[in-house]
Design a protein around this motif. Structure first.
Motif, mmCIF file in Angstrom:
data_model
loop_
_atom_site.group_PDB
_atom_site.id
_atom_site.type_symbol
_atom_site.label_atom_id
_atom_site.label_comp_id
_atom_site.label_asym_id
_atom_site.label_seq_id
_atom_site.Cartn_x
_atom_site.Cartn_y
_atom_site.Cartn_z
ATOM 1 N N TYR A 142 0.831 -1.201 0.000
ATOM 2 C CA TYR A 142 0.000 0.000 0.000
ATOM 3 C C TYR A 142 0.870 1.257 0.000
ATOM 4 N N GLN B 140 2.262 1.842 -3.434
ATOM 5 C CA GLN B 140 1.227 2.324 -4.345
ATOM 6 C C GLN B 140 0.779 3.746 -4.007
ATOM 7 N N LEU C 20 -0.759 4.664 -1.234
ATOM 8 C CA LEU C 20 -1.994 4.662 -0.455
ATOM 9 C C LEU C 20 -1.747 4.991 1.009
ATOM 10 N N ILE D 186 -9.135 1.601 2.459
ATOM 11 C CA ILE D 186 -8.483 0.923 1.330
ATOM 12 C C ILE D 186 -9.114 -0.446 1.121
ATOM 13 N N ARG D 187 -9.294 -1.196 2.190
ATOM 14 C CA ARG D 187 -9.869 -2.540 2.093
ATOM 15 C C ARG D 187 -11.296 -2.485 1.534
ATOM 16 N N LEU E 6 -11.034 -1.657 -2.209
ATOM 17 C CA LEU E 6 -10.564 -2.832 -2.951
ATOM 18 C C LEU E 6 -11.691 -3.852 -3.092
ATOM 19 N N SER F 112 -9.214 -0.428 -8.460
ATOM 20 C CA SER F 112 -7.777 -0.709 -8.525
ATOM 21 C C SER F 112 -7.038 0.191 -7.533
ATOM 22 N N THR F 113 -5.819 -0.172 -7.213
ATOM 23 C CA THR F 113 -5.040 0.665 -6.291
ATOM 24 C C THR F 113 -4.753 2.034 -6.909
ATOM 25 N N ILE G 184 -7.874 3.974 -6.319
ATOM 26 C CA ILE G 184 -7.974 4.268 -4.884
ATOM 27 C C ILE G 184 -7.031 5.402 -4.502
#
Length: 129
Positions: free
Chosen positions: A20, A23, A25, A49-50, A53, A58-59, A62
């Motif tokens: 994360y 990415q 995040l 985030i969870r 998802l 997609s990350t 997000i």
């Protein structure tokens, strides 16, 4: 808090928390020792985030929408600027679902056309085995 504590509190592995971060995040501070230092608010961020998802985002998506999300009465609410982008993501998912339904239908046709009792090598198998 350190990464192990964040992992325990969120149920997310340390490896995934590092992903994360890669990415964009999560943005933990770094101690002089190099250890990641997470804030209390990162527990909420990981839960968001969870949720996103699990919603199929997609990350990359997000990373764009996460800064503009908030929790209201245990619901994740986007700011109004994001609604159009999220609708576009939903439309993309609808197209993927339609494609999968068509593929499943074609596979059903192929399965339906196969002889009922066929062995692995394509030879017929008797009812007795």
């Amino acid at each position: 808090m350190r990464i192990g504590e964040l992992a325990r509190r969120t149920g997310v592995s340390e490896r995934l928390l590092r992903y994360y971060e890669e990415q964009g995040l999560l943005r933990p501070e770094r101690r002089s020792s190099g250890y990641r230092q997470y804030r209390e608010s990162d527990v909420v961020v990981v839960r968001r985030i969870r949720t996103l998802l699990a919603a199929g985002l997609s990350t990359a998506t997000i990373a764009r929408v996460l800064p503009c999300m908030c929790d209201v009465n245990d619901r994740l609410i986007p700011c109004s600027d994001l609604v159009q982008e999220l609708r576009a993501e939903r439309a993309r998912m609808d197209r993927q679902i339609d494609d999968l339904v068509r593929s499943r239908g074609l596979l059903d046709e192929v399965i339906g056309a196969a002889p009922l009792s066929e062995g692995a090598a394509g030879t017929k198998v008797s009812a007795a085995g």
